[in-house]
Design a protein around this motif. Sequence first.
Motif, short mmCIF file in Angstrom:
data_model
loop_
_atom_site.label_atom_id
_atom_site.label_comp_id
_atom_site.label_asym_id
_atom_site.label_seq_id
_atom_site.Cartn_x
_atom_site.Cartn_y
_atom_site.Cartn_z
N ILE A 82 1.00 -1.18 -0.01
CA ILE A 82 -0.12 0.03 0.05
C ILE A 82 0.85 1.40 0.02
O ILE A 82 0.73 2.20 -0.94
CB ILE A 82 -0.77 -0.02 1.25
CG1 ILE A 82 -1.83 -1.18 0.68
CG2 ILE A 82 -1.56 1.34 1.33
CD1 ILE A 82 -2.96 -1.43 2.14
N ARG A 103 0.96 4.24 -2.91
CA ARG A 103 0.21 5.71 -2.76
C ARG A 103 1.62 6.48 -3.06
O ARG A 103 1.32 7.55 -3.68
CB ARG A 103 0.16 5.70 -1.26
CG ARG A 103 -1.49 5.05 -1.09
CD ARG A 103 -1.70 5.12 0.41
NE ARG A 103 -2.34 6.25 0.47
CZ ARG A 103 -2.77 7.03 1.50
NH1 ARG A 103 -2.37 6.39 2.73
NH2 ARG A 103 -3.45 8.11 1.69
N SER A 144 -4.80 10.45 -2.29
CA SER A 144 -5.17 9.01 -2.55
C SER A 144 -5.56 8.74 -1.02
O SER A 144 -5.06 9.20 0.03
CB SER A 144 -3.86 8.07 -2.86
OG SER A 144 -3.14 7.93 -1.92
N GLU A 145 -6.46 7.59 -1.02
CA GLU A 145 -6.89 7.01 0.54
C GLU A 145 -6.96 5.60 0.37
O GLU A 145 -7.06 5.06 -0.51
CB GLU A 145 -8.22 7.80 0.68
CG GLU A 145 -9.32 7.57 0.14
CD GLU A 145 -10.48 8.37 0.39
OE1 GLU A 145 -10.40 9.41 1.23
OE2 GLU A 145 -11.78 7.96 0.06
N VAL A 146 -6.92 5.07 1.56
CA VAL A 146 -7.21 3.59 1.47
C VAL A 146 -8.63 3.40 2.33
O VAL A 146 -9.15 3.79 3.25
CB VAL A 146 -6.29 3.04 2.42
CG1 VAL A 146 -6.24 1.44 2.78
CG2 VAL A 146 -4.67 3.10 2.03
N TRP A 193 -10.33 -0.08 3.70
CA TRP A 193 -10.14 -1.26 4.19
C TRP A 193 -11.31 -2.16 4.21
O TRP A 193 -12.27 -1.67 4.77
CB TRP A 193 -9.56 -1.11 5.48
CG TRP A 193 -8.69 -2.34 6.23
CD1 TRP A 193 -9.36 -2.98 7.04
CD2 TRP A 193 -7.44 -2.67 5.74
NE1 TRP A 193 -8.32 -4.13 7.46
CE2 TRP A 193 -7.17 -3.77 6.82
CE3 TRP A 193 -6.45 -2.17 4.88
CZ2 TRP A 193 -5.89 -4.62 6.40
CZ3 TRP A 193 -5.22 -2.95 4.86
CH2 TRP A 193 -5.10 -4.16 5.67
N ARG A 201 -12.81 3.85 5.07
CA ARG A 201 -11.89 4.61 4.93
C ARG A 201 -11.01 4.88 6.19
O ARG A 201 -11.62 4.96 7.24
CB ARG A 201 -12.30 6.27 4.76
CG ARG A 201 -11.19 7.22 4.10
CD ARG A 201 -11.96 8.43 3.76
NE ARG A 201 -12.98 8.56 2.82
CZ ARG A 201 -13.79 9.30 2.58
NH1 ARG A 201 -13.96 10.31 3.47
NH2 ARG A 201 -14.64 9.34 1.71
N ALA A 228 -8.18 -4.36 0.25
CA ALA A 228 -8.20 -3.12 0.35
C ALA A 228 -8.51 -2.12 -0.89
O ALA A 228 -8.25 -3.15 -2.06
CB ALA A 228 -7.13 -2.56 1.13
N ILE A 241 -7.53 1.20 -3.04
CA ILE A 241 -7.10 2.61 -2.89
C ILE A 241 -7.87 3.23 -3.83
O ILE A 241 -7.71 3.01 -4.99
CB ILE A 241 -5.51 2.83 -3.21
CG1 ILE A 241 -4.65 1.84 -2.27
CG2 ILE A 241 -4.85 4.05 -3.59
CD1 ILE A 241 -3.33 1.49 -2.46
#
Length: 165
Positions: free
Chosen positions: A113, A117, A128-130, A132, A141, A153, A155
């Motif tokens: 990850i 990113r 960008s955001e994860v 899960w 988020r 997950a 992205i």
Amino acid sequence: SKTRPMDLICAQNFSFFTFKTREELIDYFKNCLASLKPDGMLLLDMFGGTEAEDAISESRKITHPTIETFDYIWEMHDFNPIDRIANFSIHFRLKNRTFLRSAFQYHWRMWTIPEIRELLAIAGFGYSEVLWEEDDGSYTRTLKGENEPTWLAYIAAGKKKWKNA
């Protein structure tokens, strides 16, 4: 020829794992970015976990109303921690005992990850955001995930931060 700008580009089934070098992946991300509208999104699915790098074979029975029941076998053959290349295949065992070995083969780089990113930022993505996966199958988020045997997950990346992010 250039396409119309897109609202959403989805790289599903871990398809971008086929890019094995930073340069290849950055080029791919740059092309995605150029194809997005100003408020568009690139969505990437990922998997990992403490067991994601272990050689395993998992089988499950698939039942479908219009085709015969069959076994689906996912096999992880090997993983090289130096270059993070993993080799996988999918096999099928049919009801008549026919065995389709390596019907699908995957030779992937197991990206992390933080790497993804960072490469998105290098390619020009501003945000960008994860997301899960939770136990109930929903996605949240987050900035922290549990180090589980296996995890999924997404992205989400964009040119800029979305209004509701």
